[in-house]
Design an enzyme around this catalytic site. Structure first.
Site, PDB file in Angstrom:
ATOM      1  CE  LYS A  64       8.816  -6.428   0.277  1.00  0.00           C
ATOM      2  NZ  LYS A  64       9.523  -7.379   1.219  1.00  0.00           N
ATOM      3  CB  SER A  65       4.474  -9.254  -5.903  1.00  0.00           C
ATOM      4  OG  SER A  65       5.196  -8.244  -6.618  1.00  0.00           O
ATOM      5  N   GLY A  66       4.166 -10.820  -2.776  1.00  0.00           N
ATOM      6  CA  GLY A  66       3.819 -11.986  -2.068  1.00  0.00           C
ATOM      7  C   GLY A  66       4.536 -13.120  -2.204  1.00  0.00           C
ATOM      8  CB  THR A 121       7.082 -14.335   2.221  1.00  0.00           C
ATOM      9  OG1 THR A 121       7.805 -12.900   1.941  1.00  0.00           O
ATOM     10  CG2 THR A 121       7.358 -14.650   3.492  1.00  0.00           C
ATOM     11  CG  HIS A 139      12.692 -11.268  -6.133  1.00  0.00           C
ATOM     12  ND1 HIS A 139      11.363 -11.341  -6.255  1.00  0.00           N
ATOM     13  CD2 HIS A 139      13.269 -10.895  -4.985  1.00  0.00           C
ATOM     14  CE1 HIS A 139      10.795 -11.321  -4.742  1.00  0.00           C
ATOM     15  NE2 HIS A 139      11.909 -11.213  -4.021  1.00  0.00           N
ATOM     16  NE  ARG A 192       0.114  -6.411  -1.961  1.00  0.00           N
ATOM     17  CZ  ARG A 192       0.901  -6.024  -0.807  1.00  0.00           C
ATOM     18  NH1 ARG A 192       1.824  -6.366  -0.760  1.00  0.00           N
ATOM     19  NH2 ARG A 192       0.120  -5.564   0.217  1.00  0.00           N
TER      20      ARG A 192
HETATM   21  P1  A3P Z   1       3.021  -5.214   3.061  1.00  0.00           P
HETATM   22  O1  A3P Z   1       4.108  -4.656   3.107  1.00  0.00           O
HETATM   23  O2  A3P Z   1       1.765  -4.523   2.249  1.00  0.00           O
HETATM   24  O3  A3P Z   1       2.366  -5.524   4.313  1.00  0.00           O
HETATM   25  P2  A3P Z   1       7.260 -10.198  -0.539  1.00  0.00           P
HETATM   26  O4  A3P Z   1       6.749 -11.603   0.249  1.00  0.00           O
HETATM   27  O5  A3P Z   1       7.184 -10.630  -1.969  1.00  0.00           O
HETATM   28  O6  A3P Z   1       8.492  -9.660   0.028  1.00  0.00           O
HETATM   29  O7  A3P Z   1       5.974  -9.350  -0.106  1.00  0.00           O
HETATM   30  C1  A3P Z   1       5.739  -8.518   1.043  1.00  0.00           C
HETATM   31  C2  A3P Z   1       4.303  -8.486   1.205  1.00  0.00           C
HETATM   32  O8  A3P Z   1       3.660  -9.603   1.347  1.00  0.00           O
HETATM   33  C3  A3P Z   1       4.113  -7.548   2.476  1.00  0.00           C
HETATM   34  O9  A3P Z   1       2.886  -6.565   2.284  1.00  0.00           O
HETATM   35  C4  A3P Z   1       3.755  -8.576   3.569  1.00  0.00           C
HETATM   36  O10 A3P Z   1       3.150  -8.103   4.489  1.00  0.00           O
HETATM   37  C5  A3P Z   1       2.875  -9.648   2.739  1.00  0.00           C
HETATM   38  N1  A3P Z   1       2.818 -10.870   3.349  1.00  0.00           N
HETATM   39  C6  A3P Z   1       3.769 -11.463   3.825  1.00  0.00           C
HETATM   40  N2  A3P Z   1       3.427 -12.730   4.126  1.00  0.00           N
HETATM   41  C7  A3P Z   1       2.147 -13.133   3.729  1.00  0.00           C
HETATM   42  C8  A3P Z   1       1.023 -13.842   4.042  1.00  0.00           C
HETATM   43  N3  A3P Z   1       1.487 -15.038   4.566  1.00  0.00           N
HETATM   44  N4  A3P Z   1      -0.088 -13.773   3.272  1.00  0.00           N
HETATM   45  C9  A3P Z   1      -0.322 -12.545   2.747  1.00  0.00           C
HETATM   46  N5  A3P Z   1       0.614 -11.364   2.563  1.00  0.00           N
HETATM   47  C10 A3P Z   1       1.685 -11.600   3.238  1.00  0.00           C
END
Ligand code: A3P
Length: 313
Positions: free
Chosen positions: A60-62, A64, A122, A144
């Site tokens: 969940k730090s970015g 994706t 991860h 993040r």
């Molecule tokens: P939120 O839940 O705050 O919206 P990961 O990819 O590590 O699982 O992290 C998911 C987080 O990155 C989610 O945050 C998601 O919305 C955000 N996210 C996904 N795609 C993104 C993108 N292209 N640019 C910025 N943030 C993105």
């Protein structure tokens, strides 16, 4: 074998998820039961090559976003960003594999002699397969603000467990998170592991901060491309190749694609693609943290990371 191995490990059932998620502690890392064997097998058998590049992150730090950017940067000679990029029709996670999920695919790619492999993980630094460290592979670590990571993780886990916000209290999720009981283990150990390694080997580890990438995408995507050995040429910059990649991989664009709104993975866990795209808003934590939780987390941040200079508030 997995069942035998699991019997020997500490386990924890997450009460805040109404007991719908049980995690096992393997080498100081809490994880899903089916990842335990996959991690052990990656550690024992994975042979990294010096040219391989790893994209590392706490969940969940970015991740994706980073995967999408690296895929688009490294395949820009093959695909354009408007008509035929696989990112237009596939979840970014399906464009670039995870070490602990798709080991077989990665090993097959190696056999096909792909020169450079880009692999996400991860895993905390101290759980990485030895060959990655011994080969001095490059790593990009995205991190993040811990409060936004907590809220993002809370929703992700809650949705996987199919619970409403009312049924899964954030305060209880907060306690598990602070104790390191998440699918990425301890946030603090994770970030500290890569941070320390980046001080020791700055040429092999690039730290990228999610919030900085949002504020200054051009400068940070340029750094990323340079670091992974795929710099943009002056001609490409003039032709807006980098800007088009930034647009393609933006939250606004990816989250509106049909595949990311309605698709679903078919692995051990069927996770809906939309769960990877929630809000992507900095500071969404303010909607969840009470004053008491803010005080607790700020204290913890100072305690754990105060000496590092990493700013996460
Ligand atoms: P939120 O839940 O705050 O919206 P990961 O990819 O590590 O699982 O992290 C998911 C987080 O990155 C989610 O945050 C998601 O919305 C955000 N996210 C996904 N795609 C993104 C993108 N292209 N640019 C910025 N943030 C993105």
């Amino acid at each position: 074998m997995e069942a035998e191995m699991l019997k020997t490990l500490p386990r924890h059932t997450c009460n805040w998820l109404k007991g719908r998620l049980t995690v096992y502690k393997y080498q100081n890392l809490w994880t899903f039961p089916h990842f335990v064997e996959a991690i052990a097998s990656a550690q024992q058998s994975f042979k990294a090559r010096p040219s391989d590049v790893f994209l590392c992150s706490f969940p969940k730090s970015g991740t994706t976003w980073l995967k999408a950017l690296v895929f688009a940067i490294t395949t820009r000679d093959k695909f354009d960003t408007i008509s035929n990029s696989p990112l237009l029709t596939n979840l970014p996670h399906n464009c670039l594999p995870f070490l602990e999920k798709q080991l077989e695919q990665i090993v097959a790619n190696q056999k096909n002699n792909l020169n450079t492999m880009h692999v996400a993980t991860h895993l905390p630094y101290n759980c990485l397969p030895q060959s990655i460290l011994a080969s001095n592979c490059k790593m990009v670590y995205i991190y993040r603000n811990v409060k936004d990571v907590m809220v993002s993780y809370y929703h992700f886990a809650r949705e996987i467990a199919k619970l409403s916000i009312e049924d899964a209290p954030f305060e209880e999720a907060f306690d598990d998170f602070c104790q390191g009981i998440t699918l990425g283990g301890s946030y603090w150990d994770h970030i500290l592991g890569y941070w320390k390694a980046s001080l020791e080997k700055p040429e092999t580890i690039l730290l990228l901060k999610y919030e900085d990438m949002k504020k200054e995408p051009t400068a940070n995507v340029k750094r990323l491309a340079d670091f992974i050995g795929c710099p943009f040429t002056i001609e490409e910059e003039k032709a807006d190749v980098m800007e088009n990649i930034i647009k393609l991989c933006s939250f606004e664009n990816l989250s509106n694609l049909q595949v990311n709104q309605s698709g679903c993975s078919n692995g051990v866990l069927a996770i809906e693609n939309r769960l990877y795209f929630r809000k992507a808003k900095d500071g969404d934590w303010k909607n969840y943290f009470t004053d008491e939780l803010i005080e607790k987390i700020d204290k913890l941040i100072d305690e754990k990371l105060g000496a590092t200079g990493l700013v996460l508030k």
